[in-house]
Design a protein around this motif. Sequence first.
Motif, PDB file in Angstrom:
ATOM      1  N   ASP A   1      33.814  13.154  -4.352  1.00 38.78           N
ATOM      2  CA  ASP A   1      35.136  12.581  -4.123  1.00 38.78           C
ATOM      3  C   ASP A   1      35.283  12.180  -2.657  1.00 38.78           C
ATOM      4  O   ASP A   1      35.779  11.087  -2.343  1.00 38.78           O
ATOM      5  CB  ASP A   1      36.206  13.601  -4.519  1.00 38.78           C
ATOM      6  CG  ASP A   1      37.598  13.003  -4.528  1.00 38.78           C
ATOM      7  OD1 ASP A   1      37.762  11.880  -5.039  1.00 38.78           O
ATOM      8  OD2 ASP A   1      38.521  13.641  -4.009  1.00 38.78           O
TER       9      ASP A   1
ATOM     10  N   SER B   1      28.675   1.929  -8.715  1.00 37.79           N
ATOM     11  CA  SER B   1      30.122   1.928  -8.500  1.00 37.79           C
ATOM     12  C   SER B   1      30.486   1.030  -7.323  1.00 37.79           C
ATOM     13  O   SER B   1      31.469   0.282  -7.368  1.00 37.79           O
ATOM     14  CB  SER B   1      30.616   3.351  -8.246  1.00 37.79           C
ATOM     15  OG  SER B   1      32.017   3.375  -8.042  1.00 37.79           O
TER      16      SER B   1
ATOM     17  N   ARG C   1      32.749  -2.240  -7.837  1.00 41.00           N
ATOM     18  CA  ARG C   1      34.022  -2.348  -7.131  1.00 41.00           C
ATOM     19  C   ARG C   1      34.066  -3.626  -6.305  1.00 41.00           C
ATOM     20  O   ARG C   1      35.087  -4.303  -6.236  1.00 41.00           O
ATOM     21  CB  ARG C   1      34.246  -1.142  -6.231  1.00 41.00           C
ATOM     22  CG  ARG C   1      35.682  -1.096  -5.679  1.00 41.00           C
ATOM     23  CD  ARG C   1      35.910   0.117  -4.818  1.00 41.00           C
ATOM     24  NE  ARG C   1      34.991   0.137  -3.706  1.00 41.00           N
ATOM     25  CZ  ARG C   1      34.671   1.219  -3.019  1.00 41.00           C
ATOM     26  NH1 ARG C   1      35.174   2.386  -3.371  1.00 41.00           N
ATOM     27  NH2 ARG C   1      33.838   1.166  -2.012  1.00 41.00           N
TER      28      ARG C   1
ATOM     29  N   GLU D   1      35.298  -2.324 -11.189  1.00 38.46           N
ATOM     30  CA  GLU D   1      35.494  -0.874 -11.178  1.00 38.46           C
ATOM     31  C   GLU D   1      36.957  -0.587 -10.879  1.00 38.46           C
ATOM     32  O   GLU D   1      37.590  -1.304 -10.091  1.00 38.46           O
ATOM     33  CB  GLU D   1      34.597  -0.217 -10.116  1.00 38.46           C
ATOM     34  CG  GLU D   1      34.790   1.281  -9.893  1.00 38.46           C
ATOM     35  CD  GLU D   1      34.412   2.150 -11.082  1.00 38.46           C
ATOM     36  OE1 GLU D   1      35.128   2.067 -12.101  1.00 38.46           O
ATOM     37  OE2 GLU D   1      33.419   2.902 -10.978  1.00 38.46           O
ATOM     38  N   SER D   2      37.508   0.431 -11.512  1.00 35.98           N
ATOM     39  CA  SER D   2      38.915   0.779 -11.300  1.00 35.98           C
ATOM     40  C   SER D   2      39.098   1.413  -9.930  1.00 35.98           C
ATOM     41  O   SER D   2      38.141   1.869  -9.297  1.00 35.98           O
ATOM     42  CB  SER D   2      39.378   1.759 -12.373  1.00 35.98           C
ATOM     43  OG  SER D   2      38.712   3.005 -12.219  1.00 35.98           O
ATOM     44  N   ASN D   3      40.339   1.468  -9.466  1.00 37.21           N
ATOM     45  CA  ASN D   3      40.633   2.088  -8.172  1.00 37.21           C
ATOM     46  C   ASN D   3      40.245   3.559  -8.156  1.00 37.21           C
ATOM     47  O   ASN D   3      39.892   4.111  -7.117  1.00 37.21           O
ATOM     48  CB  ASN D   3      42.125   1.942  -7.842  1.00 37.21           C
ATOM     49  CG  ASN D   3      42.515   0.509  -7.517  1.00 37.21           C
ATOM     50  OD1 ASN D   3      41.678  -0.275  -7.066  1.00 37.21           O
ATOM     51  ND2 ASN D   3      43.769   0.163  -7.732  1.00 37.21           N
ATOM     52  N   GLY D   4      40.335   4.196  -9.307  1.00 38.60           N
ATOM     53  CA  GLY D   4      39.963   5.601  -9.391  1.00 38.60           C
ATOM     54  C   GLY D   4      38.494   5.831  -9.691  1.00 38.60           C
ATOM     55  O   GLY D   4      38.089   6.960  -9.970  1.00 38.60           O
TER      56      GLY D   4
ATOM     57  N   GLN E   1      36.626   5.029 -12.235  1.00 38.82           N
ATOM     58  CA  GLN E   1      36.512   5.634 -13.571  1.00 38.82           C
ATOM     59  C   GLN E   1      35.083   5.583 -14.109  1.00 38.82           C
ATOM     60  O   GLN E   1      34.595   6.548 -14.700  1.00 38.82           O
ATOM     61  CB  GLN E   1      37.459   4.933 -14.548  1.00 38.82           C
ATOM     62  CG  GLN E   1      37.434   5.522 -15.949  1.00 38.82           C
ATOM     63  CD  GLN E   1      38.405   4.821 -16.894  1.00 38.82           C
ATOM     64  OE1 GLN E   1      39.159   3.960 -16.485  1.00 38.82           O
ATOM     65  NE2 GLN E   1      38.355   5.199 -18.161  1.00 38.82           N
ATOM     66  N   LYS E   2      34.403   4.448 -13.919  1.00 38.69           N
ATOM     67  CA  LYS E   2      33.031   4.328 -14.422  1.00 38.69           C
ATOM     68  C   LYS E   2      32.112   5.321 -13.713  1.00 38.69           C
ATOM     69  O   LYS E   2      31.224   5.920 -14.332  1.00 38.69           O
ATOM     70  CB  LYS E   2      32.530   2.891 -14.251  1.00 38.69           C
ATOM     71  CG  LYS E   2      33.225   1.881 -15.137  1.00 38.69           C
ATOM     72  CD  LYS E   2      32.656   0.485 -14.922  1.00 38.69           C
ATOM     73  CE  LYS E   2      33.303  -0.532 -15.859  1.00 38.69           C
ATOM     74  NZ  LYS E   2      34.760  -0.638 -15.629  1.00 38.69           N
TER      75      LYS E   2
ATOM     76  N   TRP F   1      32.949   8.249 -12.381  1.00 37.91           N
ATOM     77  CA  TRP F   1      33.222   9.620 -12.824  1.00 37.91           C
ATOM     78  C   TRP F   1      32.797   9.843 -14.266  1.00 37.91           C
ATOM     79  O   TRP F   1      32.368  10.961 -14.626  1.00 37.91           O
ATOM     80  CB  TRP F   1      34.691   9.958 -12.629  1.00 37.91           C
ATOM     81  CG  TRP F   1      35.053  10.124 -11.181  1.00 37.91           C
ATOM     82  CD1 TRP F   1      35.887   9.346 -10.441  1.00 37.91           C
ATOM     83  CD2 TRP F   1      34.541  11.120 -10.281  1.00 37.91           C
ATOM     84  NE1 TRP F   1      35.943   9.800  -9.140  1.00 37.91           N
ATOM     85  CE2 TRP F   1      35.125  10.880  -9.020  1.00 37.91           C
ATOM     86  CE3 TRP F   1      33.659  12.187 -10.421  1.00 37.91           C
ATOM     87  CZ2 TRP F   1      34.851  11.680  -7.899  1.00 37.91           C
ATOM     88  CZ3 TRP F   1      33.375  12.974  -9.313  1.00 37.91           C
ATOM     89  CH2 TRP F   1      33.970  12.721  -8.067  1.00 37.91           C
ATOM     90  N   THR F   2      32.852   8.812 -15.082  1.00 35.53           N
ATOM     91  CA  THR F   2      32.338   8.946 -16.444  1.00 35.53           C
ATOM     92  C   THR F   2      30.843   9.220 -16.411  1.00 35.53           C
ATOM     93  O   THR F   2      30.326  10.075 -17.151  1.00 35.53           O
ATOM     94  CB  THR F   2      32.617   7.667 -17.257  1.00 35.53           C
ATOM     95  OG1 THR F   2      34.030   7.483 -17.383  1.00 35.53           O
ATOM     96  CG2 THR F   2      31.992   7.746 -18.649  1.00 35.53           C
TER      97      THR F   2
ATOM     98  N   ASP G   1      30.335  12.795 -15.264  1.00 29.65           N
ATOM     99  CA  ASP G   1      30.617  13.730 -16.359  1.00 29.65           C
ATOM    100  C   ASP G   1      29.411  13.831 -17.289  1.00 29.65           C
ATOM    101  O   ASP G   1      29.029  14.934 -17.722  1.00 29.65           O
ATOM    102  CB  ASP G   1      31.839  13.266 -17.155  1.00 29.65           C
ATOM    103  CG  ASP G   1      33.144  13.435 -16.388  1.00 29.65           C
ATOM    104  OD1 ASP G   1      33.162  14.190 -15.396  1.00 29.65           O
ATOM    105  OD2 ASP G   1      34.141  12.791 -16.778  1.00 29.65           O
TER     106      ASP G   1
END
Length: 199
Positions: A90, A167, A171, A176-179, A181-182, A184-185, A188
């Motif tokens: 993060d 990422s 981006r 890519e989303s602001n958070g 998401q791809k 972090w997926t 995970d």
Amino acid sequence: MSKKSQTREQILSIAFEMASQEGLESLTIGELAKRVGMSKSGLFAHFNSRSNLQAAVVAYAGERFAERVIAPCREALHVSIEAKIRHMLDNWLTWNSSFQGSCMFLDAWRESHTDDDPMQKVLEATIKKWLHYLHIQFERGIELGEFHDDMDCWQTVYELYGLYLSSHLFRTLGLESNGAQKFWTGIDELFARTRKLTN
């Protein structure tokens, strides 16, 4: 700290801000001299060349990286090694977006360069240090029984860094989303494969 060291630190701080906002290519002896209020010859005496200046800024950036990305994770309490790694990731993404929306280290990397390029030498050492630190975290996770005993730590770091690079590219392309998401997926899924299931 001597006066010369203080002056050099001040110069590097301003140069780091310049590179953060405008890219490493913006760093020239002439432009930096204007920003710090010195003569070209006075500034040149500290670095001797533009390439040495850029190398010094990359080394300075490496120190700031350790302060912003690694140090907070060493000081914080985490319930697991995975939680510590996620905390670092993060911080890493935050670092990545703080330089013209890019990463200074990626911005500085050149596939083709001479073996004696001082900036690339410092850059390579800085990135290797970070990769080794990530590797150590996964080894520690195995020792503590969090990750599979037969997990290939370097392969895991390789895949993790690949997610980071993907990422970054997505981006840049607006995919890519602001958070992130791809990203972090992917993280995970990586941990789902490496995490040792408890009974």
